[in-house]
Design an enzyme around this catalytic site. Structure first.
Site, PDB file in Angstrom:
ATOM      1  N   ASP A   1       4.834  31.889  43.903  1.00 14.74           N
ATOM      2  CA  ASP A   1       6.252  31.569  43.700  1.00 14.74           C
ATOM      3  C   ASP A   1       7.166  32.695  44.180  1.00 14.74           C
ATOM      4  OD1 ASP A   1       5.379  33.077  41.526  1.00 14.74           O
ATOM      5  OD2 ASP A   1       6.941  32.282  40.215  1.00 14.74           O
TER       6      ASP A   1
ATOM      7  N   ASP B   1      -4.481  30.909  40.144  1.00 10.69           N
ATOM      8  CA  ASP B   1      -4.090  30.677  38.751  1.00 10.69           C
ATOM      9  C   ASP B   1      -3.635  29.252  38.433  1.00 10.69           C
ATOM     10  OD1 ASP B   1      -4.563  33.325  38.168  1.00 10.69           O
ATOM     11  OD2 ASP B   1      -2.514  33.957  38.587  1.00 10.69           O
TER      12      ASP B   1
ATOM     13  N   HIS C   1     -11.906  40.760  40.098  1.00 12.46           N
ATOM     14  CA  HIS C   1     -11.654  40.238  41.444  1.00 12.46           C
ATOM     15  C   HIS C   1     -12.752  39.356  42.007  1.00 12.46           C
ATOM     16  CE1 HIS C   1      -8.285  42.918  41.226  1.00 12.46           C
ATOM     17  NE2 HIS C   1      -7.780  42.265  42.249  1.00 12.46           N
TER      18      HIS C   1
ATOM     19  N   GLN D   1     -13.441  36.704  40.908  1.00 14.79           N
ATOM     20  CA  GLN D   1     -12.883  35.354  40.824  1.00 14.79           C
ATOM     21  C   GLN D   1     -12.087  34.953  42.062  1.00 14.79           C
ATOM     22  OE1 GLN D   1     -11.146  34.869  36.548  1.00 14.79           O
ATOM     23  NE2 GLN D   1     -11.459  37.037  36.919  1.00 14.79           N
TER      24      GLN D   1
HETATM   25  P1  ADP Z   1       3.475  35.856  44.886  1.00 14.76           P
HETATM   26  O1  ADP Z   1       3.951  35.217  46.141  1.00 14.76           O
HETATM   27  O2  ADP Z   1       1.975  35.821  44.784  1.00 14.76           O
HETATM   28  O3  ADP Z   1       4.177  35.328  43.659  1.00 14.76           O
HETATM   29  P2  ADP Z   1       5.077  38.325  44.802  1.00 14.76           P
HETATM   30  O4  ADP Z   1       5.913  37.884  43.656  1.00 14.76           O
HETATM   31  O5  ADP Z   1       4.572  39.717  44.804  1.00 14.76           O
HETATM   32  O6  ADP Z   1       3.768  37.431  44.994  1.00 14.76           O
HETATM   33  O7  ADP Z   1       5.915  38.095  46.139  1.00 14.76           O
HETATM   34  C1  ADP Z   1       5.373  38.408  47.392  1.00 14.76           C
HETATM   35  C2  ADP Z   1       6.438  38.968  48.293  1.00 14.76           C
HETATM   36  O8  ADP Z   1       7.482  38.010  48.482  1.00 14.76           O
HETATM   37  C3  ADP Z   1       7.147  40.199  47.752  1.00 14.76           C
HETATM   38  O9  ADP Z   1       6.396  41.372  47.967  1.00 14.76           O
HETATM   39  C4  ADP Z   1       8.441  40.181  48.567  1.00 14.76           C
HETATM   40  O10 ADP Z   1       8.231  40.695  49.852  1.00 14.76           O
HETATM   41  C5  ADP Z   1       8.724  38.692  48.688  1.00 14.76           C
HETATM   42  N1  ADP Z   1       9.687  38.277  47.653  1.00 14.76           N
HETATM   43  C6  ADP Z   1       9.445  37.913  46.376  1.00 14.76           C
HETATM   44  N2  ADP Z   1      10.589  37.616  45.723  1.00 14.76           N
HETATM   45  C7  ADP Z   1      11.597  37.804  46.605  1.00 14.76           C
HETATM   46  C8  ADP Z   1      13.030  37.666  46.554  1.00 14.76           C
HETATM   47  N3  ADP Z   1      13.648  37.279  45.436  1.00 14.76           N
HETATM   48  N4  ADP Z   1      13.728  37.950  47.674  1.00 14.76           N
HETATM   49  C9  ADP Z   1      13.105  38.337  48.799  1.00 14.76           C
HETATM   50  N5  ADP Z   1      11.782  38.488  48.908  1.00 14.76           N
HETATM   51  C10 ADP Z   1      11.013  38.231  47.840  1.00 14.76           C
END
Ligand code: ADP
Length: 363
Positions: free
Chosen positions: A105, A152, A284, A286
């Site tokens: 997300d 997850d 990890h 998993q």
């Molecule tokens: P996941 O995609 O697994 O939820 P993260 O929350 O770490 O993982 O998000 C992955 C990457 O997406 C972050 O390192 C960042 O580069 C980008 N990202 C996340 N949220 C934002 C946001 N609000 N604005 C811009 N880039 C974002």
């Protein structure tokens, strides 16, 4: 044909390669030019060799591999307008205005932010003389399709995320292994599985492995959980069971918000019941290993649908995610899913467990 770029971002999961492969091949099949972006948003910001053209063969022999061959990363730069400006330039330099984002997300929220910023970003690039006004006019916005890669199963709007099924297989294999030794020695095992905010892996593997007890973040037990747990384990033993299996999700807590860790559970069982109790933290393992048939197929189907969705999109189209709904591939507005996923977290933070569980279910 259009020019598409595909990237994986955030935590990796099994089946991402299958999704990448499917995007590349469906894209080429439909006459598009397809680029890989390595290392997620970091590669988009850094450009150069991180963005390279894909061909039909560059995605052979990857469907059976776990993780993501094009790399994934967390990227602080992309959270800033300066970082997104660089990313915008790197894409436009190659005429890429169609993006497929495979991530959680967070990654999808970032993609949405990028699309919202795009008109301002191209204006800045014109002002700085980096692109021509014609180029800006020809690419007034970017089309984005997302797919959720996460072990997850923590994303609202899809029945399953890419990687969950493989993680379930891995956990079940590990529990089966632990059960056979627990049986021999009349031991209790506390197995910690991943899931900081989402108890899906813990709940499903508990059901599938006949576990005696399970702790998940969405349904915290009352503060006398120690008594409830011990009574249950004792009863199982009285009925002739030689072992106990207790599954603890990483993010498990009690109703007061105190963490319930595998170590804590072990100590409770050890001290109260004097059962020989051990902890196994799967970690990890998993996320690793070969993707299951289900995840390979899910990646294939979602990837193909993602490209089909892009083909129908215009610069005005809102980003969508491809989700699986009752075994059908469907397109759902991206921000609707992200907002609902964030609402679940907010409900959990407010200790409104009923609402969290309700939101997690189908709309
Ligand atoms: P996941 O995609 O697994 O939820 P993260 O929350 O770490 O993982 O998000 C992955 C990457 O997406 C972050 O390192 C960042 O580069 C980008 N990202 C996340 N949220 C934002 C946001 N609000 N604005 C811009 N880039 C974002």
């Amino acid at each position: 044909g259009r020019t598409i770029a595909v990237f994986t971002s955030g935590g990796d999961s099994q089946g991402m390669n299958s999704a990448v492969r499917s995007v590349v091949r469906m894209g080429i099949y439909l006459g598009c030019k397809v680029y890989f972006i390595n290392e997620g948003y970091q590669g988009m910001v850094d450009g150069g060799d991180n963005i390279r053209l894909a061909d039909w063969n560059s995605v052979s022999d990857i469907i059976q591999k776990g993780g993501t061959i094009i790399g994934s990363a967390r990227c602080a730069d992309f959270r800033t307008p300066e970082g997104r400006l660089k990313a915008c330039f790197n894409l436009l330099e190659r005429d890429i205005t169609n993006l497929v984002c495979i991530g959680g997300d967070g990654s999808l929220t970032g993609a949405n932010q990028f699309r919202k910023d795009w008109p301002d970003l191209i204006k800045d690039l014109v002002q700085q003389g980096k692109i021509t006004q014609e180029k800006a006019d020809a690419n007034p916005n970017i089309q984005i399709v997302g797919m959720v890669g996460s072990i997850d199963n923590d994303f609202c709007g899809t029945d399953m995320t890419i990687g969950t099924d493989s993680a379930l297989q891995r956990i079940i294999e590990a529990i089966d292994a632990v059960v056979s030794t627990a049986q021999s020695h009349q031991r209790s095992f506390v197995v910690e599985v991943m899931g900081r905010h989402c108890g899906y892996l813990a709940l499903v593997t508990a059901l599938a492995s006949e576990a005696d007890f399970c702790f998940i973040p969405e349904w915290p037990p009352p503060s006398n959980w120690r008594d409830i747990l011990c009574a249950k384990l004792q009863q199982q033993r009285k009925e002739g069971q030689r072992l106990n299996i207790i599954i603890v999700a990483e993010g498990a807590i009690d109703r007061d918000g105190n963490p319930i860790t595998a170590e804590l559970v072990k100590d409770v069982v050890n001290k109260t019941l004097k059962y020989d109790t051990r902890v196994t933290v799967l970690g990890h393992v998993q996320r690793g290993g070969a993707p299951s048939a289900f995840d390979r197929l899910l990646g294939c189907r979602m990837g193909a649908e993602a490209v089909l969705a892009l083909m129908e999109m215009t610069p005005e189209s809102e980003p969508c995610v491809i989700s699986i709904d009752g075994n059908q591939m469907v397109r759902v507005p991206l921000m609707q899913c992200v907002a609902r996923t964030q609402k679940v977290q907010a409900a959990m933070n407010e200790k409104n467990w009923e609402l969290a569980v309700q939101l997690r279910g189908r709309s």
